[in-house]
Write a protein that holds these residues in place. Structure first.
Motif, PDB file in Angstrom:
ATOM      1  N   VAL A   1      18.885  -5.121   9.095  1.00 36.07           N
ATOM      2  CA  VAL A   1      18.728  -6.487   9.596  1.00 36.07           C
ATOM      3  C   VAL A   1      17.299  -6.700  10.084  1.00 36.07           C
ATOM      4  O   VAL A   1      16.649  -7.711   9.767  1.00 36.07           O
ATOM      5  CB  VAL A   1      19.716  -6.780  10.742  1.00 36.07           C
ATOM      6  N   ALA A   2      16.803  -5.721  10.848  1.00 38.19           N
ATOM      7  CA  ALA A   2      15.456  -5.837  11.409  1.00 38.19           C
ATOM      8  C   ALA A   2      14.393  -5.887  10.318  1.00 38.19           C
ATOM      9  O   ALA A   2      13.484  -6.731  10.359  1.00 38.19           O
ATOM     10  CB  ALA A   2      15.197  -4.654  12.351  1.00 38.19           C
ATOM     11  N   SER A   3      14.484  -4.993   9.337  1.00 36.10           N
ATOM     12  CA  SER A   3      13.448  -4.931   8.297  1.00 36.10           C
ATOM     13  C   SER A   3      13.486  -6.159   7.394  1.00 36.10           C
ATOM     14  O   SER A   3      12.432  -6.690   7.009  1.00 36.10           O
ATOM     15  CB  SER A   3      13.600  -3.659   7.460  1.00 36.10           C
ATOM     16  N   VAL A   4      14.676  -6.639   7.069  1.00 41.36           N
ATOM     17  CA  VAL A   4      14.785  -7.827   6.216  1.00 41.36           C
ATOM     18  C   VAL A   4      14.204  -9.050   6.935  1.00 41.36           C
ATOM     19  O   VAL A   4      13.420  -9.808   6.352  1.00 41.36           O
ATOM     20  CB  VAL A   4      16.251  -8.081   5.807  1.00 41.36           C
ATOM     21  N   ASN A   5      14.572  -9.226   8.203  1.00 44.34           N
ATOM     22  CA  ASN A   5      14.063 -10.386   8.930  1.00 44.34           C
ATOM     23  C   ASN A   5      12.586 -10.256   9.257  1.00 44.34           C
ATOM     24  O   ASN A   5      11.877 -11.266   9.353  1.00 44.34           O
ATOM     25  CB  ASN A   5      14.882 -10.625  10.195  1.00 44.34           C
ATOM     26  N   PHE A   6      12.097  -9.041   9.399  1.00 45.80           N
ATOM     27  CA  PHE A   6      10.654  -8.835   9.530  1.00 45.80           C
ATOM     28  C   PHE A   6       9.979  -9.273   8.236  1.00 45.80           C
ATOM     29  O   PHE A   6       8.929  -9.932   8.250  1.00 45.80           O
ATOM     30  CB  PHE A   6      10.344  -7.361   9.824  1.00 45.80           C
ATOM     31  N   GLY A   7      10.606  -8.928   7.092  1.00 43.70           N
ATOM     32  CA  GLY A   7      10.067  -9.338   5.806  1.00 43.70           C
ATOM     33  C   GLY A   7      10.152 -10.837   5.576  1.00 43.70           C
ATOM     34  O   GLY A   7       9.303 -11.424   4.894  1.00 43.70           O
TER      35      GLY A   7
ATOM     36  N   PHE B   1       9.514 -16.059  15.936  1.00 40.24           N
ATOM     37  CA  PHE B   1      10.048 -16.437  14.626  1.00 40.24           C
ATOM     38  C   PHE B   1      11.202 -15.516  14.241  1.00 40.24           C
ATOM     39  O   PHE B   1      12.287 -15.984  13.874  1.00 40.24           O
ATOM     40  CB  PHE B   1       8.941 -16.344  13.569  1.00 40.24           C
ATOM     41  N   ILE B   2      10.979 -14.200  14.331  1.00 40.17           N
ATOM     42  CA  ILE B   2      12.026 -13.239  13.954  1.00 40.17           C
ATOM     43  C   ILE B   2      13.239 -13.391  14.864  1.00 40.17           C
ATOM     44  O   ILE B   2      14.393 -13.364  14.403  1.00 40.17           O
ATOM     45  CB  ILE B   2      11.487 -11.796  13.999  1.00 40.17           C
ATOM     46  N   GLY B   3      12.991 -13.578  16.169  1.00 38.20           N
ATOM     47  CA  GLY B   3      14.093 -13.773  17.100  1.00 38.20           C
ATOM     48  C   GLY B   3      14.886 -15.024  16.774  1.00 38.20           C
ATOM     49  O   GLY B   3      16.123 -15.017  16.792  1.00 38.20           O
TER      50      GLY B   3
ATOM     51  N   SER C   1      24.601  -6.877  17.713  1.00 42.18           N
ATOM     52  CA  SER C   1      23.883  -6.427  16.511  1.00 42.18           C
ATOM     53  C   SER C   1      22.579  -7.201  16.355  1.00 42.18           C
ATOM     54  O   SER C   1      21.528  -6.624  16.029  1.00 42.18           O
ATOM     55  CB  SER C   1      24.753  -6.623  15.265  1.00 42.18           C
ATOM     56  N   ALA C   2      22.636  -8.508  16.573  1.00 41.39           N
ATOM     57  CA  ALA C   2      21.444  -9.347  16.435  1.00 41.39           C
ATOM     58  C   ALA C   2      20.375  -8.973  17.459  1.00 41.39           C
ATOM     59  O   ALA C   2      19.185  -8.845  17.122  1.00 41.39           O
ATOM     60  CB  ALA C   2      21.822 -10.817  16.586  1.00 41.39           C
ATOM     61  N   ILE C   3      20.786  -8.766  18.702  1.00 37.77           N
ATOM     62  CA  ILE C   3      19.827  -8.435  19.763  1.00 37.77           C
ATOM     63  C   ILE C   3      19.175  -7.076  19.502  1.00 37.77           C
ATOM     64  O   ILE C   3      17.960  -6.905  19.674  1.00 37.77           O
ATOM     65  CB  ILE C   3      20.532  -8.461  21.134  1.00 37.77           C
ATOM     66  N   LEU C   4      19.968  -6.110  19.068  1.00 36.64           N
ATOM     67  CA  LEU C   4      19.417  -4.786  18.760  1.00 36.64           C
ATOM     68  C   LEU C   4      18.437  -4.856  17.589  1.00 36.64           C
ATOM     69  O   LEU C   4      17.410  -4.170  17.583  1.00 36.64           O
ATOM     70  CB  LEU C   4      20.554  -3.801  18.450  1.00 36.64           C
ATOM     71  N   ALA C   5      18.754  -5.683  16.595  1.00 37.57           N
ATOM     72  CA  ALA C   5      17.855  -5.842  15.447  1.00 37.57           C
ATOM     73  C   ALA C   5      16.535  -6.469  15.875  1.00 37.57           C
ATOM     74  O   ALA C   5      15.459  -6.057  15.417  1.00 37.57           O
ATOM     75  CB  ALA C   5      18.522  -6.688  14.369  1.00 37.57           C
ATOM     76  N   ILE C   6      16.592  -7.470  16.751  1.00 39.51           N
ATOM     77  CA  ILE C   6      15.357  -8.089  17.249  1.00 39.51           C
ATOM     78  C   ILE C   6      14.530  -7.062  18.014  1.00 39.51           C
ATOM     79  O   ILE C   6      13.305  -6.965  17.837  1.00 39.51           O
ATOM     80  CB  ILE C   6      15.689  -9.286  18.158  1.00 39.51           C
ATOM     81  N   ALA C   7      15.192  -6.276  18.856  1.00 43.72           N
ATOM     82  CA  ALA C   7      14.489  -5.255  19.644  1.00 43.72           C
ATOM     83  C   ALA C   7      13.777  -4.256  18.743  1.00 43.72           C
ATOM     84  O   ALA C   7      12.663  -3.801  19.045  1.00 43.72           O
ATOM     85  CB  ALA C   7      15.470  -4.541  20.570  1.00 43.72           C
ATOM     86  N   ALA C   8      14.389  -3.921  17.611  1.00 43.02           N
ATOM     87  CA  ALA C   8      13.785  -2.943  16.698  1.00 43.02           C
ATOM     88  C   ALA C   8      12.496  -3.455  16.076  1.00 43.02           C
ATOM     89  O   ALA C   8      11.630  -2.659  15.696  1.00 43.02           O
ATOM     90  CB  ALA C   8      14.788  -2.584  15.603  1.00 43.02           C
ATOM     91  N   THR C   9      12.339  -4.784  15.975  1.00 43.53           N
ATOM     92  CA  THR C   9      11.134  -5.341  15.348  1.00 43.53           C
ATOM     93  C   THR C   9       9.955  -5.394  16.302  1.00 43.53           C
ATOM     94  O   THR C   9       8.843  -5.737  15.898  1.00 43.53           O
ATOM     95  CB  THR C   9      11.392  -6.767  14.825  1.00 43.53           C
ATOM     96  N   LEU C  10      10.162  -5.066  17.571  1.00 46.71           N
ATOM     97  CA  LEU C  10       9.077  -5.124  18.555  1.00 46.71           C
ATOM     98  C   LEU C  10       8.117  -3.952  18.419  1.00 46.71           C
ATOM     99  O   LEU C  10       7.029  -3.967  18.984  1.00 46.71           O
ATOM    100  CB  LEU C  10       9.654  -5.157  19.984  1.00 46.71           C
ATOM    101  N   TYR C  11       8.537  -2.939  17.665  1.00 49.24           N
ATOM    102  CA  TYR C  11       7.681  -1.775  17.431  1.00 49.24           C
ATOM    103  C   TYR C  11       6.483  -2.188  16.589  1.00 49.24           C
ATOM    104  O   TYR C  11       6.605  -2.960  15.632  1.00 49.24           O
ATOM    105  CB  TYR C  11       8.500  -0.684  16.732  1.00 49.24           C
TER     106      TYR C  11
END
Length: 511
Positions: A125-131, A160-162, A379-389
């Motif tokens: 989820v994180a990588s797709v939405n980052f993309g 934007f990702i959030g 799941s959504a919140i964890l995915a957003i958190a992963a994109t902060l790296y």
């Protein structure tokens, strides 16, 4: 038995099978066979991975990494999919991989599989939405809106990702009916947009097409713009190029995770898994081969990195480029929507058996929408958190593929050893005499694809995997999870659950 009835059992048979495995029909069973295919096809999304991971393939072995590497990687993926499909047909439950590994290899293997699969899905989820943001919004859509991509900062990226992730969570919250309709549209849209993109690039290509490019092996590792450090071993260079296939042809476990929402699941889920891989492999191959053929200069394409798509689209008329850019952006948004659906169902299924902290809350299903609402939002919140790296996309895109393939291999390997012993029940989809050879090849092939994803510069993925396994072993053996976690209901526990199943369904149906 009437053969027509065998192929299309009544919906009540789905519930009867689910009850026999000790679970209530809490989720809404409204997905058709096509919808089950479409959700996996939407997650694979050749317009996502086929584009964002293309530079990693090209900058490894050049054209041969595409022309030869993609079919090789796709064959591995198809073998893994076939092995998974057979198990899914026998055990069509949400959180399928966890359930399969538990039944075929024991609750310990199931617990490890669940955590690996869940983390991989959150990273998806994180990588797709980052993309969705970079490159698709920044490169293709922002200029159309008069926004200078160079002025967009980490703050705009995060907002934007959030925003898009939370919007996907809201759509999932509102029920599987709206989600499946959107992923159905996504399935058709991917077919249409990839076809238009391919044809347009061929029509507006400058100069003759050199098909020999597709078999020419050129070691671009270490070159300016290459995704890979310098490698002298040609075999390792070729394997590195398979990362394109590893990242693109994954996520088809979504068909299994939505089993309890799919009609005639024992028949349609295995079809969804296999068809999503085969159609993605075919259309994806034609599309990425076109990228290689119309590229003005291969070395320049490697140097451009993620800018290669904008470079290719620059040859198209402005209105066509704008239409394709917006369409590709939309496909990637719907890909993220489907990814979040899959992730939340895995979280719900694992929590239902007490495998997660706050399991009682995470397993709750909304009485009206019949969706696991808290699992969706967490799941959504964890995915957003992963994109902060900081280096999020490179790490996330590789880690999700590696973790997912490891989670695919574990129940497949367990099935290899359990077949004919503890596993004697097969579903409508059976590989017959080819079952064990395919399971063995799937285990080896999936292992190779996971190994590829851990090669430098992606060694962080190896560290993440090792750290995860160490933490899981600590919890299992030291903190005593092996004594408290019961896993999926089996044997007498299934019988004891029957009254509780009726109570759960009665409460939901009365709401």
């Amino acid at each position: 038995m009437n053969p027509v009835q065998h192929e299309n059992p009544p919906v009540s048979e789905d519930e009867k099978l689910l009850h026999s495995m000790g679970y209530a029909q809490e989720l809404s069973r409204r997905m058709s066979g096509f919808s089950n295919f479409a959700i996996s096809f939407s997650i694979i999304c050749i317009l996502a991975g086929g584009i964002t991971a293309f530079p990693s393939g090209l900058s490894a072995g050049g054209g041969a990494a595409i022309g030869i590497g993609w079919p090789v990687g796709a064959l591995f993926a198809a073998i893994v999919a076939a092995a998974m499909a057979q198990i899914a047909s026998a055990y069509p439950t949400a959180g399928g991989l966890y359930h399969w590994a538990s039944i075929l290899g024991g609750k310990g293997l199931g617990w490890v599989t669940a955590w690996i699969n869940l983390l991989g899905l959150i990273f998806v989820v994180a990588s797709v939405n980052f993309g969705v943001y970079d490159p698709f919004f920044k490169t293709l859509v922002a200029p159309l809106l008069g926004i200078n991509p160079d002025k967009l900062t980490w703050t705009e990226q995060t907002l934007f990702i959030g925003g898009i992730t939370l919007s996907q969570a809201w759509l999932n919250h509102m029920g599987i009916k709206i989600t499946s309709k959107l992923t159905d549209i996504s399935g058709y849209l991917i077919f249409a947009v990839s076809t238009v993109l391919t044809v347009s690039l061929l029509v507006y290509a400058k100069g003759p097409l050199d098909f020999s490019r597709l078999v020419q092996f050129t070691n671009y590792t270490g070159a300016d713009g290459s995704a890979w450090p310098k490698m002298d071993n040609s075999v390792m260079v070729f394997l590195a190029g398979l990362l394109l296939t590893v990242y693109t042809l994954t996520g088809y476990d979504a068909s299994a995770h939505t089993s309890e929402e799919t009609q005639h699941a024992a028949h349609n889920v295995p079809k969804g898994i296999i068809r999503s891989v085969l159609w993605s492999a075919l259309f994806g191959y034609i599309m990425i081969c076109t990228f290689v053929l119309v590229m003005p200069d291969m070395a320049a394409g490697v140097k451009s990195g993620m800018g290669f798509l904008d470079l290719l689209l620059s040859t198209l008329p402005a209105p066509l480029k704008a239409a394709l850019g917006i369409s590709i952006f939309l496909c990637n948004y719907l890909c993220g929507l489907a990814c979040l659906t899959s992730t939340s169902r895995m979280m719900y299924a694992f929590a239902r058996d007490g495998g997660l902290p706050f399991s009682h809350q995470l397993k709750q299903v909304h009485a009206t929408h019949r969706t696991p609402v808290l699992a969706i939002w967490v799941s959504a919140i964890l995915a957003i958190a992963a994109t902060l790296y900081g280096d999020a996309f490179l790490v996330l895109s590789t880690a999700c593929a590696v973790l997912l393939y490891i989670s695919y291999v574990l129940p497949t390997a367990a099935g290899f050893f359990a077949e004919g012993r503890s596993w004697t029940h097969k579903g409508p989809f059976s590989l017959g005499a080819a079952s064990k050879p395919i399971a063995l090849l799937a285990t080896l092939g999936g292992g190779v694809l996971a190994f590829v994803g851990m090669q430098p510069p992606n060694e962080k993925v190896l560290y993440i995997t090792i750290a995860l396994l160490v933490v899981l072993m600590f919890f299992w053996f030291v903190l005593g999870v092996r004594k408290t976690f019961k896993g999926p209901p089996v044997g007498e526990r299934i019988e004891r659950h029957q009254a509780h199943i009726k109570e759960i369904e009665s409460v939901l149906n009365e709401s």
